[in-house]
Design a protein around this motif. Structure first.
Motif, PDB file in Angstrom:
ATOM      1  N   SER A  12     -12.928 -54.012  -1.607  1.00  0.00           N
ATOM      2  CA  SER A  12     -13.406 -52.977  -2.519  1.00  0.00           C
ATOM      3  C   SER A  12     -12.890 -51.609  -2.109  1.00  0.00           C
ATOM      4  N   VAL A  13     -12.999 -50.676  -3.054  1.00  0.00           N
ATOM      5  CA  VAL A  13     -12.543 -49.297  -2.854  1.00  0.00           C
ATOM      6  C   VAL A  13     -13.675 -48.367  -3.256  1.00  0.00           C
ATOM      7  N   GLY A  14     -13.888 -47.305  -2.490  1.00  0.00           N
ATOM      8  CA  GLY A  14     -14.893 -46.318  -2.843  1.00  0.00           C
ATOM      9  C   GLY A  14     -14.508 -45.534  -4.085  1.00  0.00           C
ATOM     10  N   ILE A  15     -15.519 -44.990  -4.762  1.00  0.00           N
ATOM     11  CA  ILE A  15     -15.324 -44.191  -5.969  1.00  0.00           C
ATOM     12  C   ILE A  15     -15.897 -42.808  -5.717  1.00  0.00           C
ATOM     13  N   THR A  16     -15.123 -41.778  -5.978  1.00  0.00           N
ATOM     14  CA  THR A  16     -15.586 -40.418  -5.709  1.00  0.00           C
ATOM     15  C   THR A  16     -16.833 -40.105  -6.541  1.00  0.00           C
ATOM     16  N   ILE A 105      -8.173 -48.234 -18.408  1.00  0.00           N
ATOM     17  CA  ILE A 105      -8.087 -47.585 -17.100  1.00  0.00           C
ATOM     18  C   ILE A 105      -9.456 -47.064 -16.669  1.00  0.00           C
ATOM     19  N   PHE A 106      -9.887 -47.495 -15.491  1.00  0.00           N
ATOM     20  CA  PHE A 106     -11.132 -46.989 -14.913  1.00  0.00           C
ATOM     21  C   PHE A 106     -10.889 -45.674 -14.175  1.00  0.00           C
ATOM     22  N   GLY A 107      -9.805 -45.617 -13.395  1.00  0.00           N
ATOM     23  CA  GLY A 107      -9.544 -44.421 -12.613  1.00  0.00           C
ATOM     24  C   GLY A 107      -8.223 -44.493 -11.894  1.00  0.00           C
ATOM     25  N   TYR A 108      -8.017 -43.510 -11.001  1.00  0.00           N
ATOM     26  CA  TYR A 108      -6.737 -43.372 -10.300  1.00  0.00           C
ATOM     27  C   TYR A 108      -6.984 -43.076  -8.820  1.00  0.00           C
ATOM     28  N   ALA A 148     -11.201 -41.878 -14.385  1.00  0.00           N
ATOM     29  CA  ALA A 148     -10.200 -41.292 -15.278  1.00  0.00           C
ATOM     30  C   ALA A 148     -10.738 -40.079 -16.031  1.00  0.00           C
ATOM     31  N   ALA A 149     -12.014 -40.102 -16.386  1.00  0.00           N
ATOM     32  CA  ALA A 149     -12.597 -38.992 -17.138  1.00  0.00           C
ATOM     33  C   ALA A 149     -12.604 -37.693 -16.347  1.00  0.00           C
ATOM     34  N   GLU A 150     -12.462 -37.795 -15.031  1.00  0.00           N
ATOM     35  CA  GLU A 150     -12.486 -36.610 -14.180  1.00  0.00           C
ATOM     36  C   GLU A 150     -11.088 -36.122 -13.798  1.00  0.00           C
ATOM     37  N   VAL A 151     -10.065 -36.761 -14.334  1.00  0.00           N
ATOM     38  CA  VAL A 151      -8.684 -36.388 -14.031  1.00  0.00           C
ATOM     39  C   VAL A 151      -8.105 -35.706 -15.263  1.00  0.00           C
ATOM     40  N   THR A 221      -2.207 -34.562  -7.064  1.00  0.00           N
ATOM     41  CA  THR A 221      -3.039 -33.506  -7.626  1.00  0.00           C
ATOM     42  C   THR A 221      -4.262 -34.077  -8.336  1.00  0.00           C
ATOM     43  N   GLY A 222      -5.446 -33.586  -7.970  1.00  0.00           N
ATOM     44  CA  GLY A 222      -6.676 -33.979  -8.642  1.00  0.00           C
ATOM     45  C   GLY A 222      -7.335 -35.231  -8.112  1.00  0.00           C
ATOM     46  N   LEU A 223      -6.705 -35.905  -7.126  1.00  0.00           N
ATOM     47  CA  LEU A 223      -7.269 -37.140  -6.587  1.00  0.00           C
ATOM     48  C   LEU A 223      -7.663 -36.959  -5.134  1.00  0.00           C
ATOM     49  N   ALA A 224      -8.539 -37.836  -4.658  1.00  0.00           N
ATOM     50  CA  ALA A 224      -8.937 -37.794  -3.255  1.00  0.00           C
ATOM     51  C   ALA A 224      -7.728 -38.089  -2.377  1.00  0.00           C
ATOM     52  N   PRO A 225      -7.491 -37.281  -1.328  1.00  0.00           N
ATOM     53  CA  PRO A 225      -6.336 -37.503  -0.456  1.00  0.00           C
ATOM     54  C   PRO A 225      -6.525 -38.742   0.419  1.00  0.00           C
ATOM     55  N   LEU A 226      -5.432 -39.172   1.011  1.00  0.00           N
ATOM     56  CA  LEU A 226      -5.427 -40.342   1.888  1.00  0.00           C
ATOM     57  C   LEU A 226      -4.736 -39.971   3.186  1.00  0.00           C
ATOM     58  N   ARG A 227      -5.401 -40.240   4.309  1.00  0.00           N
ATOM     59  CA  ARG A 227      -4.795 -40.038   5.621  1.00  0.00           C
ATOM     60  C   ARG A 227      -4.824 -41.346   6.385  1.00  0.00           C
ATOM     61  N   VAL A 228      -3.651 -41.709   6.939  1.00  0.00           N
ATOM     62  CA  VAL A 228      -3.497 -42.964   7.659  1.00  0.00           C
ATOM     63  C   VAL A 228      -2.820 -42.687   8.995  1.00  0.00           C
TER      64      VAL A 228
END
Length: 231
Positions: A12-16, A105-108, A148-151, A221-228
């Motif tokens: 699973s993946v978290g949702i902002t 589309i649910f989101g990005y 998607a509604a928040e992008v 732009t507009g999405l939660a960043p990812l750090r690895v």
């Protein structure tokens, strides 16, 4: 029904902004979907889209604001980064028209298609599948999904990757050869898509190798960043 052993937990993946999570069904990836990357990999431009898959449990998702540790994979000495926009589907279907794709589309999210490039290249030379180069454990790091509604305008978003603070990849989503809608249309002709499917939509130019100790910062732009961190 009983099982011979306990089934694994659902990837699973978290949702902002939400407490619930997005369950992953399948992970689809689009190859060579930015012109300059297609050229750097030996392609010729707007080729017909082609696809490959990663296991659902290849996703690697950090806690909010945290760094995800990615073990350096076995069998390779040439691990490459590929930053990508990931589309999360909330509705499935087959033969979806491009004009209707947005409804599914649910989101990005921002993701990394990590690649054992030496193994992938060996498979290409032999005309064999790429699975060993693309579908290994932890090969799909992924930031939290933004609904998607928040992008505001994903089509004009900037996509970028830094390694140890130095820029490696930078482009815009509008430079995709095949748009998000076209990709969903083509995918749905080959598979019946399902809620929970993730689509890695291709990477821009500038892919390259990383080593243990490297820190990768992926942004759209507009999405939660990812750090690895590669460990």
């Amino acid at each position: 029904m009983t099982y011979v052993f306990a089934p694994p937990a659902v990837a699973s993946v978290g949702i902002t902004g939400r407490a619930d999570a997005f369950p992953v069904h399948r992970v689809y990836c689009v190859g060579r979907n930015y012109l300059d990357h297609a050229l750097e990999m030996g392609g010729s431009g707007r080729e017909a889209p082609f696809f490959f898959q990663k296991p659902a449990d290849a996703v690697l998702v950090p806690a909010p604001g945290a760094t995800a540790d990615m073990p350096y994979p076995t069998l390779t000495s040439n691990l490459h980064h590929e930053v990508e926009l990931v589309v999360a589907l909330g509705q499935g279907g087959s033969n979806i028209a491009a004009a209707d794709a947005h409804r599914h589309i649910f989101g990005y999210a921002v993701g990394l298609d990590m690649t054992r490039r030496d193994l992938q290249n060996d498979m290409k030379k032999q005309g064999r599948p790429w699975s060993i180069g693309k579908g290994f454990d932890h090969s799909a790091p992924l930031g939290w999904i933004t609904p998607a509604a928040e992008v505001a305008d994903i089509g004009s978003a900037q996509i970028a990757l830094q390694v140890n603070g130095a820029q490696r990849q930078r482009s815009t989503i509008e430079k995709m050869i095949w748009s998000i809608a076209e990709t969903i249309e083509k995918l749905s002709q080959a598979w019946t898509l399902q809620p929970g499917d993730l689509i890695f939509t291709g990477t821009p130019e500038g892919v390259g190798a990383v080593l243990p100790g490297d820190i990768l910062d992926a942004t759209i732009t507009g999405l939660a960043p990812l750090r690895v961190r590669v460990v």
